[in-house]
Write a protein that holds these residues in place. Structure first.
Motif, PDB file in Angstrom:
ATOM      1  N   MET A  36       0.079   2.573 -10.398  1.00  0.00           N
ATOM      2  CA  MET A  36       0.934   3.651  -9.910  1.00  0.00           C
ATOM      3  C   MET A  36       0.155   4.499  -8.926  1.00  0.00           C
ATOM      4  SD  MET A  36       4.003   5.034 -10.281  1.00  0.00           S
ATOM      5  CE  MET A  36       4.580   4.549 -11.909  1.00  0.00           C
ATOM      6  N   SER A  37       0.776   4.860  -7.837  1.00  0.00           N
ATOM      7  CA  SER A  37       0.111   5.681  -6.849  1.00  0.00           C
ATOM      8  C   SER A  37       0.029   7.115  -7.329  1.00  0.00           C
ATOM      9  CB  SER A  37       0.876   5.631  -5.528  1.00  0.00           C
ATOM     10  OG  SER A  37       0.325   6.533  -4.614  1.00  0.00           O
ATOM     11  N   ASP A  38      -1.063   7.834  -6.910  1.00  0.00           N
ATOM     12  CA  ASP A  38      -1.232   9.225  -7.284  1.00  0.00           C
ATOM     13  C   ASP A  38      -0.839  10.150  -6.158  1.00  0.00           C
ATOM     14  OD1 ASP A  38      -3.252   8.573  -5.575  1.00  0.00           O
ATOM     15  OD2 ASP A  38      -4.889   9.369  -6.794  1.00  0.00           O
ATOM     16  N   LEU A  39       0.006   9.712  -5.233  1.00  0.00           N
ATOM     17  CA  LEU A  39       0.426  10.562  -4.134  1.00  0.00           C
ATOM     18  C   LEU A  39       1.308  11.685  -4.653  1.00  0.00           C
ATOM     19  CD1 LEU A  39       1.311   7.913  -1.412  1.00  0.00           C
ATOM     20  CD2 LEU A  39      -0.788   9.193  -1.678  1.00  0.00           C
ATOM     21  N   VAL A  40       1.129  12.881  -4.060  1.00  0.00           N
ATOM     22  CA  VAL A  40       1.891  14.056  -4.447  1.00  0.00           C
ATOM     23  C   VAL A  40       2.511  14.645  -3.190  1.00  0.00           C
ATOM     24  CG1 VAL A  40       1.804  16.317  -5.556  1.00  0.00           C
ATOM     25  CG2 VAL A  40       0.272  14.508  -6.318  1.00  0.00           C
ATOM     26  N   THR A  41       3.799  14.954  -3.232  1.00  0.00           N
ATOM     27  CA  THR A  41       4.480  15.530  -2.088  1.00  0.00           C
ATOM     28  C   THR A  41       4.191  17.017  -2.001  1.00  0.00           C
ATOM     29  OG1 THR A  41       6.460  16.000  -3.363  1.00  0.00           O
ATOM     30  CG2 THR A  41       6.330  13.857  -2.317  1.00  0.00           C
ATOM     31  N   GLY A  42       4.688  17.633  -0.938  1.00  0.00           N
ATOM     32  CA  GLY A  42       4.467  19.048  -0.746  1.00  0.00           C
ATOM     33  C   GLY A  42       5.126  19.907  -1.792  1.00  0.00           C
ATOM     34  N   ASP A  43       6.180  19.430  -2.442  1.00  0.00           N
ATOM     35  CA  ASP A  43       6.821  20.225  -3.477  1.00  0.00           C
ATOM     36  C   ASP A  43       6.278  19.897  -4.860  1.00  0.00           C
ATOM     37  OD1 ASP A  43       7.813  17.732  -3.616  1.00  0.00           O
ATOM     38  OD2 ASP A  43       9.927  18.264  -3.571  1.00  0.00           O
ATOM     39  N   ALA A  44       5.035  19.373  -4.891  1.00  0.00           N
ATOM     40  CA  ALA A  44       4.326  19.128  -6.149  1.00  0.00           C
ATOM     41  C   ALA A  44       5.054  18.154  -7.042  1.00  0.00           C
ATOM     42  CB  ALA A  44       4.078  20.436  -6.901  1.00  0.00           C
ATOM     43  N   CYS A  82      -6.292 -10.553   4.382  1.00  0.00           N
ATOM     44  CA  CYS A  82      -6.505 -10.863   2.964  1.00  0.00           C
ATOM     45  C   CYS A  82      -7.749 -10.162   2.435  1.00  0.00           C
ATOM     46  CB  CYS A  82      -6.633 -12.364   2.761  1.00  0.00           C
ATOM     47  SG  CYS A  82      -5.084 -13.275   2.990  1.00  0.00           S
ATOM     48  N   ILE A  83      -8.830 -10.194   3.210  1.00  0.00           N
ATOM     49  CA  ILE A  83     -10.069  -9.547   2.760  1.00  0.00           C
ATOM     50  C   ILE A  83      -9.876  -8.041   2.649  1.00  0.00           C
ATOM     51  CG2 ILE A  83     -12.468  -9.083   3.384  1.00  0.00           C
ATOM     52  CD1 ILE A  83     -12.543 -11.831   4.712  1.00  0.00           C
ATOM     53  N   ALA A  84      -9.249  -7.439   3.659  1.00  0.00           N
ATOM     54  CA  ALA A  84      -9.027  -5.992   3.622  1.00  0.00           C
ATOM     55  C   ALA A  84      -8.114  -5.601   2.475  1.00  0.00           C
ATOM     56  CB  ALA A  84      -8.439  -5.527   4.952  1.00  0.00           C
ATOM     57  N   SER A  85      -7.092  -6.397   2.200  1.00  0.00           N
ATOM     58  CA  SER A  85      -6.176  -6.085   1.115  1.00  0.00           C
ATOM     59  C   SER A  85      -6.842  -6.204  -0.241  1.00  0.00           C
ATOM     60  CB  SER A  85      -4.949  -7.003   1.179  1.00  0.00           C
ATOM     61  OG  SER A  85      -4.030  -6.706   0.167  1.00  0.00           O
ATOM     62  N   LEU A  86      -7.741  -7.153  -0.393  1.00  0.00           N
ATOM     63  CA  LEU A  86      -8.455  -7.300  -1.661  1.00  0.00           C
ATOM     64  C   LEU A  86      -9.465  -6.185  -1.877  1.00  0.00           C
ATOM     65  CD1 LEU A  86      -9.085 -11.171  -1.697  1.00  0.00           C
ATOM     66  CD2 LEU A  86      -7.477  -9.882  -3.122  1.00  0.00           C
ATOM     67  N   VAL A  87     -10.083  -5.709  -0.806  1.00  0.00           N
ATOM     68  CA  VAL A  87     -11.084  -4.647  -0.924  1.00  0.00           C
ATOM     69  C   VAL A  87     -10.427  -3.290  -1.149  1.00  0.00           C
ATOM     70  CG1 VAL A  87     -12.894  -3.409   0.318  1.00  0.00           C
ATOM     71  CG2 VAL A  87     -12.803  -5.900   0.414  1.00  0.00           C
ATOM     72  N   SER A  88      -9.291  -3.052  -0.518  1.00  0.00           N
ATOM     73  CA  SER A  88      -8.635  -1.750  -0.597  1.00  0.00           C
ATOM     74  C   SER A  88      -8.083  -1.498  -1.996  1.00  0.00           C
ATOM     75  CB  SER A  88      -7.494  -1.673   0.426  1.00  0.00           C
ATOM     76  OG  SER A  88      -6.750  -0.483   0.278  1.00  0.00           O
ATOM     77  N   ALA A  89      -8.196  -0.252  -2.450  1.00  0.00           N
ATOM     78  CA  ALA A  89      -7.670   0.112  -3.768  1.00  0.00           C
ATOM     79  C   ALA A  89      -6.153   0.084  -3.799  1.00  0.00           C
ATOM     80  CB  ALA A  89      -8.171   1.504  -4.164  1.00  0.00           C
ATOM     81  N   ARG A  90      -5.513   0.273  -2.632  1.00  0.00           N
ATOM     82  CA  ARG A  90      -4.050   0.260  -2.556  1.00  0.00           C
ATOM     83  C   ARG A  90      -3.514  -0.996  -1.895  1.00  0.00           C
ATOM     84  NH1 ARG A  90      -2.857   6.459  -0.489  1.00  0.00           N
ATOM     85  NH2 ARG A  90      -3.684   7.539  -2.314  1.00  0.00           N
TER      86      ARG A  90
END
Length: 292
Positions: free
Chosen positions: A1-9, A126-134
């Motif tokens: 699950m992503s930890d992104l938070v919008t401006g309205d919290a 593929c390499i960048a996608s595997l390395v990236s946390a998202r």
């Protein structure tokens, strides 16, 4: 699950797409685009048979750029990040803050896709996608975008309680630019669960969060305002600002209906008259009502 938070919290319940689903979506997109490019190339070859080789080469390059670069950019821009392959796999391209992408995001992703996907047959992606946390490829990183899953089980989002009416507009001058997303998330989690906590524990948490928020804003703590009410008022002030930026001045901020919240009243400690009172070390004054 992503930890992104919008401006309205509000926590964005976004699930970043991983390599298998992204690879399948890209394969379906390339299958459609390459089929269209092959048909267009055959038609252009027959139509330009009477031209000289230089003109035929120029037409071939133009058709390649138009079909394999221009069309994907146009599709992502017009569909707000949902190409045919992503639509079939339940994926979508969004901005880092969860909003829909625009032309500049699609342009950067399409330009980098020529190198990542076509030039190296997807090896760099593929390499960048595997390395990236998202699971992001280089085009997503440079464009400030993220591919997420749309077809996920829905989750019930608890609304943030509304502040007392007498606090409306009182904190319109606060500078909220230095407040990190992690603090907004902690405040929201507290406000949506404050009625489930022990009153004394909840009051202590509210004071601690309010002190952290005051330290980030640089403004003095409001005197006589309960900490929980202060947190509600500041969260709704940020909602109003985001609504004004998105829809213009005077736009009302969205406040989901919430169950009535009992007013937070200061609780004064009761000390028996006959009991000796031990000396208390001095504590930092915050301006908020301390917990009982």
């Amino acid at each position: 699950m992503s930890d992104l938070v919008t401006g309205d919290a509000v926590v964005l319940g976004l699930r970043p797409a991983r390599l298998p689903s992204r690879a399948l979506a890209i394969f379906l997109d390339l299958l459609v685009y390459l089929t269209g490019y092959l048909l267009i190339s055959i038609g252009l070859t027959l139509a330009t048979a009477s031209l000289d080789p230089a003109a035929q080469a120029a037409v071939a390059v133009a058709s390649f750029v138009l079909v394999l670069v221009g069309v994907p950019i146009a599709v992502e821009t017009l569909s707000h990040g949902r190409s045919l392959g992503k639509l079939a796999c339940g994926l979508r391209v969004v901005r880092d803050d969860g909003g829909p992408i625009r032309f500049r995001h699609a342009l950067v992703r399409g330009a980098m896709g020529v190198v990542e996907l076509l030039g190296t047959f997807g090896a760099i992606a593929c390499i960048a996608s595997l390395v990236s946390a998202r699971g992001r490829r280089l085009g997503d990183v440079f464009a400030g975008a993220l591919v997420v899953r749309e077809r996920v089980p829905g989750a019930r989002v608890m609304p943030v309680p509304a502040p007392p009416p007498w606090l409306a507009g009182r904190f319109s001058g606060l500078d909220l630019s230095a407040v990190p997303d992690g603090l907004w998330l902690a405040i929201r989690q507290y406000l949506t669960r404050m009625n489930q906590l022990d009153p004394q524990v909840g009051a202590a948490m509210a004071v601690r969060l309010a002190d952290d928020l005051v330290a980030r804003t640089g403004a003095p703590a409001p005197v006589g305002v309960p900490a929980a009410a202060f947190l509600m008022a500041v969260v709704h002030e940020r909602q109003a600002r985001d609504a004004a930026r998105a829809f213009g001045p005077g736009a009302p901020s969205y406040a989901p209906p919430a169950a009535p919240v009992p007013p937070v009243m200061p609780v004064m400690p009761v000390v028996p008259a006959a009991a000796p009172v031990a000396p208390v070390e001095p504590v930092r004054r915050t301006g908020f009502v301390p917990p009982a």
